[in-house]
Design an enzyme around this catalytic site. Structure first.
Site, short mmCIF file in Angstrom:
data_model
loop_
_atom_site.label_atom_id
_atom_site.label_comp_id
_atom_site.label_asym_id
_atom_site.label_seq_id
_atom_site.Cartn_x
_atom_site.Cartn_y
_atom_site.Cartn_z
N ARG A 141 0.83 -1.21 0.00
CA ARG A 141 0.00 0.00 0.00
C ARG A 141 0.86 1.26 0.00
NH1 ARG A 141 -5.51 -1.56 2.10
NH2 ARG A 141 -6.01 0.61 2.40
N TYR A 144 0.82 4.24 -2.56
CA TYR A 144 -0.29 5.18 -2.39
C TYR A 144 -0.09 6.01 -1.12
CZ TYR A 144 -5.18 6.79 -2.05
OH TYR A 144 -6.32 7.55 -1.95
N ASP A 145 0.10 5.30 0.01
CA ASP A 145 0.17 5.99 1.30
C ASP A 145 1.35 6.96 1.35
OD1 ASP A 145 -1.64 3.97 1.67
OD2 ASP A 145 -0.78 3.18 3.51
N GLU A 146 2.52 6.47 0.95
CA GLU A 146 3.71 7.33 1.03
C GLU A 146 3.68 8.40 -0.06
OE1 GLU A 146 5.31 7.43 3.57
OE2 GLU A 146 5.91 5.49 4.37
N GLY A 147 3.09 8.06 -1.21
CA GLY A 147 2.92 9.08 -2.27
C GLY A 147 2.07 10.23 -1.76
N ARG A 185 -13.17 -1.38 -4.78
CA ARG A 185 -13.37 -0.93 -3.41
C ARG A 185 -14.61 -1.59 -2.83
NH1 ARG A 185 -12.10 5.44 -4.03
NH2 ARG A 185 -12.69 5.02 -6.17
N GLY A 206 -13.87 -9.90 8.26
CA GLY A 206 -14.80 -8.78 8.07
C GLY A 206 -14.98 -7.96 9.34
N ASP A 272 -3.71 -4.26 5.55
CA ASP A 272 -5.08 -3.73 5.54
C ASP A 272 -5.37 -3.10 6.91
OD1 ASP A 272 -7.64 -4.53 3.56
OD2 ASP A 272 -8.18 -3.93 5.60
N ARG A 276 -10.74 2.51 11.25
CA ARG A 276 -10.59 3.86 10.72
C ARG A 276 -11.84 4.67 11.03
NH1 ARG A 276 -9.33 3.62 4.78
NH2 ARG A 276 -7.23 2.90 5.20
P1 NAD Z 1 -10.90 7.54 -9.04
O1 NAD Z 1 -9.92 6.49 -9.36
O2 NAD Z 1 -12.33 7.33 -9.41
O3 NAD Z 1 -10.44 8.93 -9.68
C1 NAD Z 1 -9.11 9.28 -9.91
C2 NAD Z 1 -9.03 10.01 -11.24
O4 NAD Z 1 -7.67 10.42 -11.49
C3 NAD Z 1 -9.45 9.11 -12.41
O5 NAD Z 1 -10.31 9.81 -13.27
C4 NAD Z 1 -8.12 8.79 -13.10
O6 NAD Z 1 -8.26 8.50 -14.47
C5 NAD Z 1 -7.33 10.06 -12.82
N1 NAD Z 1 -5.88 9.87 -12.87
C6 NAD Z 1 -5.15 8.89 -12.28
N2 NAD Z 1 -3.86 9.05 -12.55
C7 NAD Z 1 -3.76 10.18 -13.31
C8 NAD Z 1 -2.67 10.87 -13.90
N3 NAD Z 1 -1.41 10.44 -13.78
N4 NAD Z 1 -2.93 11.99 -14.63
C9 NAD Z 1 -4.21 12.44 -14.79
N5 NAD Z 1 -5.28 11.82 -14.25
C10 NAD Z 1 -5.04 10.70 -13.52
O7 NAD Z 1 -10.78 7.82 -7.49
P2 NAD Z 1 -11.61 8.81 -6.54
O8 NAD Z 1 -12.23 7.99 -5.49
O9 NAD Z 1 -12.45 9.72 -7.34
O10 NAD Z 1 -10.42 9.61 -5.86
C11 NAD Z 1 -10.08 10.94 -6.24
C12 NAD Z 1 -9.01 11.47 -5.32
O11 NAD Z 1 -9.48 11.47 -3.96
C13 NAD Z 1 -7.73 10.64 -5.33
O12 NAD Z 1 -6.63 11.51 -5.27
C14 NAD Z 1 -7.83 9.82 -4.08
O13 NAD Z 1 -6.57 9.50 -3.56
C15 NAD Z 1 -8.57 10.77 -3.14
N6 NAD Z 1 -9.27 10.01 -2.08
C16 NAD Z 1 -10.37 9.28 -2.37
C17 NAD Z 1 -11.00 8.56 -1.35
C18 NAD Z 1 -12.25 7.75 -1.59
O14 NAD Z 1 -12.73 7.11 -0.66
N7 NAD Z 1 -12.84 7.77 -2.76
C19 NAD Z 1 -10.47 8.58 -0.07
C20 NAD Z 1 -9.32 9.31 0.17
C21 NAD Z 1 -8.74 10.04 -0.84
N1 UDP Z 2 -12.88 -5.38 1.45
C1 UDP Z 2 -13.58 -6.57 1.55
N2 UDP Z 2 -14.10 -7.12 0.41
C2 UDP Z 2 -13.97 -6.52 -0.81
C3 UDP Z 2 -13.25 -5.30 -0.91
C4 UDP Z 2 -12.71 -4.78 0.24
O1 UDP Z 2 -13.74 -7.14 2.64
O2 UDP Z 2 -14.47 -7.07 -1.80
C5 UDP Z 2 -12.33 -4.77 2.68
C6 UDP Z 2 -10.86 -4.41 2.61
O3 UDP Z 2 -10.06 -5.50 2.99
C7 UDP Z 2 -10.79 -3.26 3.59
C8 UDP Z 2 -12.15 -2.59 3.49
O4 UDP Z 2 -13.01 -3.54 2.88
O5 UDP Z 2 -10.63 -3.74 4.91
C9 UDP Z 2 -12.14 -1.32 2.65
O6 UDP Z 2 -11.50 -1.61 1.45
P1 UDP Z 2 -11.40 -0.56 0.26
O7 UDP Z 2 -10.59 -1.20 -0.80
O8 UDP Z 2 -12.75 -0.08 -0.09
O9 UDP Z 2 -10.63 0.70 0.88
P2 UDP Z 2 -9.43 0.91 1.91
O10 UDP Z 2 -10.06 1.65 3.03
O11 UDP Z 2 -8.87 -0.40 2.37
O12 UDP Z 2 -8.44 1.71 1.14
#
Ligand code: NAD
Ligand code: UDP
Length: 312
Positions: A141, A144-147, A185, A206, A272, A276
């Site tokens: 992970r 993503y996390d460190e990025g 997700r 779960g 995982d 949270r």
């Molecule tokens: P998503 O994957 O649906 O959307 C991400 C979008 O970024 C996509 O349209 C993808 O094509 C575009 N993308 C990816 N790499 C790219 C690149 N190199 N150049 C241009 N476009 C690029 O995800 P999301 O859920 O809509 O998440 C959006 C943002 O919110 C992300 O930065 C994510 O880390 C952050 N975020 C989302 C959640 C969540 O629960 N959905 C939680 C925490 C943070």
């Molecule tokens: N998860 C699950 N079944 C699935 C997809 C995810 O049990 O089909 C769990 C996953 O292991 C995590 C939680 O649901 O504990 C949330 O996962 P998700 O990928 O939505 O986001 P995360 O919060 O882990 O980034």
């Protein structure tokens, strides 16, 4: 009226944000490389003369004259961000550098979509913004996390060193219409599985928890954060503090869809997080914001979206 750049604008969150900004009367440039985003998410915005779509990758510099930037470009689902881990960290880090450089030149406000993942597998519960997190720097992970953590560092350094007008929000698990059906997700997985009466895949037992926020609440929080004075940089948690086990989520989805699906257990992915939950005191105080949609209500709307998708 402002001209606003939304990177990742064709994704799940970005598409809702673009719509909201257009509804508020702004001009919107939606920038996306369509890795996980889709034109389907924004097709109903295309006719709006204040909407512009740009195919571009944020790892490359981009120039346009804008007043505000929302930096969302980055795959968010573990399945997708692990697919090309090197690209994921490049997107977070180089994307942040490119967008911060643009914001610096334009003196534009820039908001970073950071994440609860910066807390890793948290030992402080609920998570406050002052908690530095418990992140494995070398796990699956980490790209993503460190990025995202490095992007936060860059935002703060551009602010301290160059006076860039930054905003950082830490988004907790968000769901709603426009999630990709194969996104991987948990909410989309469970709904799609339930609608097809297929097995519901519980990773581990779960018992791990998440706090699920409906998309409309997040978008409201993002817009409010962007609207704050320059002295407010964040990070600010934006999430719904109501915490559920993943099994409870599965039970809700089965009930609301009337599905005959059964639960099956699958291996818990590495690192995982076990729990949270956001502490949202800061968002309440600074933004006058709190979530308004409870999980049942949000799930009903999301289920209805997936039911109407043609290619399930
Ligand atoms: P998503 O994957 O649906 O959307 C991400 C979008 O970024 C996509 O349209 C993808 O094509 C575009 N993308 C990816 N790499 C790219 C690149 N190199 N150049 C241009 N476009 C690029 O995800 P999301 O859920 O809509 O998440 C959006 C943002 O919110 C992300 O930065 C994510 O880390 C952050 N975020 C989302 C959640 C969540 O629960 N959905 C939680 C925490 C943070
Ligand atoms: N998860 C699950 N079944 C699935 C997809 C995810 O049990 O089909 C769990 C996953 O292991 C995590 C939680 O649901 O504990 C949330 O996962 P998700 O990928 O939505 O986001 P995360 O919060 O882990 O980034």
């Amino acid at each position: 009226m402002k001209r606003i750049l939304v990177t990742g604008g064709a994704g799940f969150i970005g598409s809702h944000l673009c719509k909201r900004l257009l509804d508020d009367g702004h001009e919107v440039i939606c920038l996306d490389n369509f890795f996980t985003g889709s034109k389907r998410n924004i097709v109903n915005l295309m006719d709006n003369h204040r909407f512009e779509l740009v195919r571009h990758d944020v790892t490359q510099p981009y120039h346009a004259e804008v007043d505000q930037i929302y930096n969302l470009a980055c795959p968010a689902s573990p399945v997708h961000y692990q697919y090309n881990a090197i690209k994921t960290i490049k997107t977070s880090v180089m994307g942040a550098i490119n967008m911060l450089g643009l914001a610096k030149r334009l003196k534009a406000k820039i908001l970073q979509a950071s994440t609860s993942e910066v807390y890793g597998d948290p030992v402080i519960h609920p998570q406050t913004e002052s908690y530095w997190g418990n992140v494995n720097p070398i796990g699956i992970r980490s790209c993503y996390d460190e990025g995202k953590r490095c992007a936060e560092t860059l935002f703060m350094d551009y602010h301290r060193q160059n006076g860039v007008r930054i905003k950082i929000i830490r988004i907790f698990n968000t769901y709603g219409p426009n999630m990709h059906p194969n996104d991987g997700r948990v909410v989309s997985n469970f709904i799609v599985q339930a609608l097809q009466n297929k097995d519901i895949t519980l990773y581990g037992a779960g018992n791990q928890t998440r706090s699920f926020q409906y998309i409309d609440d997040l978008v409201e929080g993002m817009v409010r954060m962007m609207g704050t004075d320059d002295n407010i940089t964040g990070p600010v948690n934006i999430g719904n503090p109501h915490e559920f086990t993943i099994k409870e989520l599965a039970e809700k989805v089965v009930k609301l869809t009337g599905s005959s699906s059964v639960f099956v257990n699958r291996e818990l992915p590495m690192d995982d997080p076990k729990q949270r939950q956001p502490d949202i005191s800061m968002a309440k105080e600074l933004l006058g914001w709190k979530p308004n949609t409870d999980l049942d209500e949000g799930l009903v709307k999301t289920i209805s979206y997936f039911k109407n998708l043609e290619q399930l």
